[in-house]
Design a protein around this motif. Sequence first.
Motif, PDB file in Angstrom:
ATOM      1  N   ARG A 231       0.162  -1.394  -9.188  1.00 12.76           N
ATOM      2  CA  ARG A 231       0.721  -0.575 -10.263  1.00 12.76           C
ATOM      3  C   ARG A 231       2.083  -1.104 -10.682  1.00 12.76           C
ATOM      4  NH1 ARG A 231       0.985   5.227  -7.805  1.00 12.76           N
ATOM      5  NH2 ARG A 231      -1.025   4.563  -6.958  1.00 12.76           N
ATOM      6  N   PRO A 232       2.349  -1.140 -11.992  1.00 12.32           N
ATOM      7  CA  PRO A 232       3.686  -1.501 -12.453  1.00 12.32           C
ATOM      8  C   PRO A 232       4.647  -0.339 -12.229  1.00 12.32           C
ATOM      9  CG  PRO A 232       2.304  -0.946 -14.327  1.00 12.32           C
ATOM     10  CD  PRO A 232       1.421  -0.879 -13.104  1.00 12.32           C
ATOM     11  N   ILE A 233       5.895  -0.663 -11.885  1.00 13.51           N
ATOM     12  CA  ILE A 233       6.888   0.394 -11.679  1.00 13.51           C
ATOM     13  C   ILE A 233       8.152   0.104 -12.484  1.00 13.51           C
ATOM     14  CG2 ILE A 233       6.070   1.221  -9.458  1.00 13.51           C
ATOM     15  CD1 ILE A 233       7.949  -0.592  -8.042  1.00 13.51           C
ATOM     16  N   GLY A 234       7.971  -0.613 -13.583  1.00 11.49           N
ATOM     17  CA  GLY A 234       9.065  -0.797 -14.516  1.00 11.49           C
ATOM     18  C   GLY A 234       9.880  -2.048 -14.292  1.00 11.49           C
ATOM     19  N   GLU A 235      10.368  -2.635 -15.397  1.00  6.11           N
ATOM     20  CA  GLU A 235      11.250  -3.803 -15.385  1.00  6.11           C
ATOM     21  C   GLU A 235      10.674  -4.966 -14.593  1.00  6.11           C
ATOM     22  OE1 GLU A 235      15.307  -2.976 -14.475  1.00  6.11           O
ATOM     23  OE2 GLU A 235      15.391  -1.186 -15.753  1.00  6.11           O
ATOM     24  N   GLY A 236       9.379  -5.186 -14.714  1.00  3.25           N
ATOM     25  CA  GLY A 236       8.742  -6.331 -14.087  1.00  3.25           C
ATOM     26  C   GLY A 236       8.376  -6.149 -12.628  1.00  3.25           C
ATOM     27  N   ALA A 237       8.644  -4.989 -12.034  1.00  9.60           N
ATOM     28  CA  ALA A 237       8.317  -4.744 -10.626  1.00  9.60           C
ATOM     29  C   ALA A 237       6.891  -4.203 -10.498  1.00  9.60           C
ATOM     30  CB  ALA A 237       9.304  -3.763 -10.009  1.00  9.60           C
ATOM     31  N   ARG A 238       6.235  -4.564  -9.397  1.00  5.55           N
ATOM     32  CA  ARG A 238       4.867  -4.104  -9.142  1.00  5.55           C
ATOM     33  C   ARG A 238       4.738  -3.733  -7.670  1.00  5.55           C
ATOM     34  NH1 ARG A 238       1.867  -5.002 -13.555  1.00  5.55           N
ATOM     35  NH2 ARG A 238       0.042  -4.189 -12.465  1.00  5.55           N
ATOM     36  N   LEU A 239       3.795  -2.835  -7.400  1.00  6.66           N
ATOM     37  CA  LEU A 239       3.568  -2.322  -6.053  1.00  6.66           C
ATOM     38  C   LEU A 239       2.087  -2.384  -5.740  1.00  6.66           C
ATOM     39  CD1 LEU A 239       5.081  -0.868  -3.691  1.00  6.66           C
ATOM     40  CD2 LEU A 239       4.445   1.279  -4.786  1.00  6.66           C
ATOM     41  N   SER A 240       1.726  -2.823  -4.544  1.00  2.27           N
ATOM     42  CA  SER A 240       0.323  -2.878  -4.140  1.00  2.27           C
ATOM     43  C   SER A 240       0.252  -2.876  -2.622  1.00  2.27           C
ATOM     44  CB  SER A 240      -0.361  -4.129  -4.713  1.00  2.27           C
ATOM     45  OG  SER A 240       0.299  -5.297  -4.251  1.00  2.27           O
ATOM     46  N   GLY A 241      -0.973  -2.847  -2.082  1.00  2.00           N
ATOM     47  CA  GLY A 241      -1.142  -2.883  -0.638  1.00  2.00           C
ATOM     48  C   GLY A 241      -2.269  -2.003  -0.160  1.00  2.00           C
ATOM     49  N   ALA A 242      -2.128  -1.487   1.045  1.00  2.00           N
ATOM     50  CA  ALA A 242      -3.154  -0.624   1.635  1.00  2.00           C
ATOM     51  C   ALA A 242      -2.523   0.223   2.727  1.00  2.00           C
ATOM     52  CB  ALA A 242      -4.299  -1.452   2.205  1.00  2.00           C
ATOM     53  N   ILE A 243      -3.144   1.370   2.981  1.00  2.00           N
ATOM     54  CA  ILE A 243      -2.706   2.252   4.060  1.00  2.00           C
ATOM     55  C   ILE A 243      -3.946   2.828   4.714  1.00  2.00           C
ATOM     56  CG2 ILE A 243      -2.468   4.249   2.509  1.00  2.00           C
ATOM     57  CD1 ILE A 243      -0.084   5.131   4.287  1.00  2.00           C
ATOM     58  N   ALA A 244      -3.929   2.908   6.039  1.00  2.31           N
ATOM     59  CA  ALA A 244      -5.072   3.468   6.746  1.00  2.31           C
ATOM     60  C   ALA A 244      -5.129   4.970   6.524  1.00  2.31           C
ATOM     61  CB  ALA A 244      -4.986   3.160   8.239  1.00  2.31           C
ATOM     62  N   SER A 245      -6.328   5.511   6.570  1.00  2.00           N
ATOM     63  CA  SER A 245      -6.492   6.951   6.407  1.00  2.00           C
ATOM     64  C   SER A 245      -5.838   7.678   7.580  1.00  2.00           C
ATOM     65  CB  SER A 245      -7.983   7.306   6.342  1.00  2.00           C
ATOM     66  OG  SER A 245      -8.576   7.203   7.628  1.00  2.00           O
ATOM     67  N   ARG A 246      -5.801   8.993   7.462  1.00  5.17           N
ATOM     68  CA  ARG A 246      -5.132   9.786   8.499  1.00  5.17           C
ATOM     69  C   ARG A 246      -5.862   9.750   9.832  1.00  5.17           C
ATOM     70  NH1 ARG A 246      -5.431  14.821   7.495  1.00  5.17           N
ATOM     71  NH2 ARG A 246      -6.953  14.680   5.818  1.00  5.17           N
ATOM     72  N   ALA A 247      -7.040   9.115   9.875  1.00  4.26           N
ATOM     73  CA  ALA A 247      -7.739   8.958  11.149  1.00  4.26           C
ATOM     74  C   ALA A 247      -7.081   7.904  12.026  1.00  4.26           C
ATOM     75  CB  ALA A 247      -9.201   8.577  10.896  1.00  4.26           C
ATOM     76  N   VAL A 296       9.296  -7.946  -7.239  1.00  5.25           N
ATOM     77  CA  VAL A 296      10.341  -7.668  -8.216  1.00  5.25           C
ATOM     78  C   VAL A 296      10.834  -8.986  -8.790  1.00  5.25           C
ATOM     79  CG1 VAL A 296      11.076  -5.559  -7.025  1.00  5.25           C
ATOM     80  CG2 VAL A 296      12.196  -7.727  -6.495  1.00  5.25           C
ATOM     81  N   PRO A 297      11.373  -8.993 -10.009  1.00  5.93           N
ATOM     82  CA  PRO A 297      11.963 -10.219 -10.550  1.00  5.93           C
ATOM     83  C   PRO A 297      13.052 -10.745  -9.623  1.00  5.93           C
ATOM     84  CG  PRO A 297      11.752  -8.552 -12.261  1.00  5.93           C
ATOM     85  CD  PRO A 297      11.432  -7.869 -10.969  1.00  5.93           C
ATOM     86  N   ALA A 298      13.185 -12.068  -9.579  1.00 11.11           N
ATOM     87  CA  ALA A 298      14.135 -12.675  -8.640  1.00 11.11           C
ATOM     88  C   ALA A 298      15.553 -12.148  -8.838  1.00 11.11           C
ATOM     89  CB  ALA A 298      14.109 -14.194  -8.793  1.00 11.11           C
ATOM     90  N   GLY A 299      15.928 -11.847 -10.066  1.00 11.22           N
ATOM     91  CA  GLY A 299      17.278 -11.364 -10.311  1.00 11.22           C
ATOM     92  C   GLY A 299      17.493  -9.905  -9.973  1.00 11.22           C
ATOM     93  N   ALA A 300      16.439  -9.216  -9.517  1.00  2.00           N
ATOM     94  CA  ALA A 300      16.546  -7.782  -9.238  1.00  2.00           C
ATOM     95  C   ALA A 300      16.834  -7.487  -7.776  1.00  2.00           C
ATOM     96  CB  ALA A 300      15.263  -7.070  -9.656  1.00  2.00           C
ATOM     97  N   LEU A 301      17.076  -8.534  -6.952  1.00  2.00           N
ATOM     98  CA  LEU A 301      17.388  -8.290  -5.554  1.00  2.00           C
ATOM     99  C   LEU A 301      18.424  -9.289  -5.075  1.00  2.00           C
ATOM    100  CD1 LEU A 301      14.692  -9.632  -3.070  1.00  2.00           C
ATOM    101  CD2 LEU A 301      14.969 -10.501  -5.360  1.00  2.00           C
ATOM    102  N   ASP A 302      19.107  -8.933  -3.994  1.00  2.00           N
ATOM    103  CA  ASP A 302      20.052  -9.825  -3.324  1.00  2.00           C
ATOM    104  C   ASP A 302      19.518 -10.062  -1.921  1.00  2.00           C
ATOM    105  OD1 ASP A 302      22.104 -11.230  -2.204  1.00  2.00           O
ATOM    106  OD2 ASP A 302      23.681  -9.776  -2.659  1.00  2.00           O
ATOM    107  N   ALA A 303      19.076 -11.296  -1.660  1.00  2.00           N
ATOM    108  CA  ALA A 303      18.486 -11.620  -0.363  1.00  2.00           C
ATOM    109  C   ALA A 303      19.481 -12.295   0.567  1.00  2.00           C
ATOM    110  CB  ALA A 303      17.276 -12.537  -0.558  1.00  2.00           C
ATOM    111  N   THR A 304      20.755 -12.349   0.179  1.00  2.00           N
ATOM    112  CA  THR A 304      21.748 -13.105   0.958  1.00  2.00           C
ATOM    113  C   THR A 304      22.569 -12.230   1.894  1.00  2.00           C
ATOM    114  OG1 THR A 304      23.478 -12.876  -0.727  1.00  2.00           O
ATOM    115  CG2 THR A 304      21.935 -14.720  -0.968  1.00  2.00           C
ATOM    116  N   VAL A 305      22.183 -10.963   2.067  1.00  2.00           N
ATOM    117  CA  VAL A 305      23.040 -10.027   2.805  1.00  2.00           C
ATOM    118  C   VAL A 305      22.790 -10.046   4.305  1.00  2.00           C
ATOM    119  CG1 VAL A 305      23.292  -8.495   0.837  1.00  2.00           C
ATOM    120  CG2 VAL A 305      21.420  -8.126   2.442  1.00  2.00           C
ATOM    121  N   HIS A 306      21.826 -10.820   4.775  1.00  3.56           N
ATOM    122  CA  HIS A 306      21.491 -10.839   6.201  1.00  3.56           C
ATOM    123  C   HIS A 306      21.198 -12.271   6.626  1.00  3.56           C
ATOM    124  CE1 HIS A 306      19.369 -10.021   9.986  1.00  3.56           C
ATOM    125  NE2 HIS A 306      19.933  -8.831   9.957  1.00  3.56           N
TER     126      HIS A 306
END
Length: 585
Positions: A231-247, A296-306
């Motif tokens: 799913r798109p979540i605005g400004e070029g970001a997208r979300l996807s994946g999977a989660i196990a059921s409550r079992a 997310v677009p490369a300019g939308a995060l800072d990966a240098t903090v750690h």
Amino acid sequence: MTVSHIQPIAALPREVVERIAAGEVIERPASVVRELIENALDAGATSVRVELREGGLGLIRVTDDGWGIPAEALELACQPHTTSKIAALADLDAIGSLGFRGEALASVCAVAEVEITSATDESGLAATITLAEGHVTAQGHTARSRGVTVTARALFAASPARLALLRGPRTETAQAFAVVRAYALIHPAVRFTFVADGALVFSTPGTMLAEAAQAIYGATIARTLLTIEDRPIGEGARLSGAIASRATHFANREHVTLAVNGRPVTNRALLSGLESGYRPLLRKGRHPLAVVALQVPAGALDATVHPMKATVLLRREREISAALREAIHETLGQAPLSVGQTIHDGASVYMARPVQLTLPKGRARWPGLRRTAPGTSADATDEAPEKTLPDLTPLAQFGNALILAQSPQDSLYLVDQHRAHERILYERLMQQRAALTDKTPEGAESATGQALLEPLLIELTSSQAAILAPRLPELRALGLDCQPFGGSAFLIRAVPHLTGASASPASFAEALAQEAAEEGDDWLGAVCVSLACRCAIRRGEELSLAQQRELLADLRGVSASSVCPHGSPLLLRYTQSALAHAFEW
């Protein structure tokens, strides 16, 4: 008074600087595995093999089929701050690779004996280089196909203090396994193989997320996975994946994998959004198996903090966190438990039995999860969980507590009438609450409440009054008209009006105000849960067939139709084949 001698300021020797830098990047054997896997993925590898001996202290070997390192660049690649991934300061604002610091190989070489074999084509000829404590000790040629093999031996042998802090081989192997598992789930299109002390731990086929999960966790757990639709979540970001059921749930967050742009990361806002999405749907202290990939677009995060790139900062953290919460809540809340599902209360940390798979080639990277054929496990259900509640036809009421209903697919449902109504009322209240999102509490419009026959005077403690006073505008927006009446006293004139509510308004007005005066970040959500619970149809209350039909129709329209707001199940499904198995038809 004596003054201690102060050493003059001087530049540190190179070997000291390199050892300090290596200590920031290489914490334990799993750190070496992480850095080498990222290098392999950045090099376009479609297959990555990780081998460990003695928890990685004896040997770590990572083999890939990527582009390789040119022979003339091998020695330079092992020097500090050398990389092909960035060239200028501006590149830090547009990082598109997993590695970029130029410290991975140099840091490994500073704390271990390292041998690198690299080929950049299919000629069969590869260059080799051997280093000890960062210095080249041998160079040559050997035979291998395209790709890179990095072998690290005697890790931390020259750093006895760091070596003493490490755990036993089994614990270190488990830490490395967790790293390989995360990358295998995040990059399911890449074949990952993990071998520990000569034993195959798992091997993924390099196709779909479902098959990667099956290879790692086994078919029974993998069958419970629910797709988090891309799913798109605005400004070029997208979300996807999977989660196990409550079992499938665990006592810790070990099996929750969160990735940003292909790298497992920690981000407080994202973790909060993920947990708030599943927390109302699972018992307290339980956590799901989840793989969440955020692009997310490369300019939308800072990966240098750690130093180890484990933490990132994101723009629009609140919006992304809210989108993640909604996606998890929607996906997990729509899948009812089926009778016969095994409730998994944890899994072995590592050394799971590998699963051999025969799969078609050319699958997409994040496709919908495939259903597994019936009969593959004796204690598993024969069908994948349904993601939406079907149109149910009520058959009868059992004990004035459960509604027996049938789906068009001939499944039998047992629906807890109190919890179902509780969920319906709760979501109505949450819809009213959502209308406040873009308004300040002072500017929020008041909902029409149900007036009490006589205003109710309540007395709170001074601390409760101090908490409640600034929350009154938000409560009025829900229909709870509560006004200061001097000191710690408040006057309640109206309570939220809920169609179908069975409780007398005066019976819970005081309790509602007291709950609104409790500490808590999501105090308004807690008030909505309490209000829904107090107003919902009770067990023991007889319902006509028309009332049952209306309740089931309303339940079909909610976002999480399988659990009440407290996280307890509100319906069970008996599939046709499960009944046939039980009756030995």
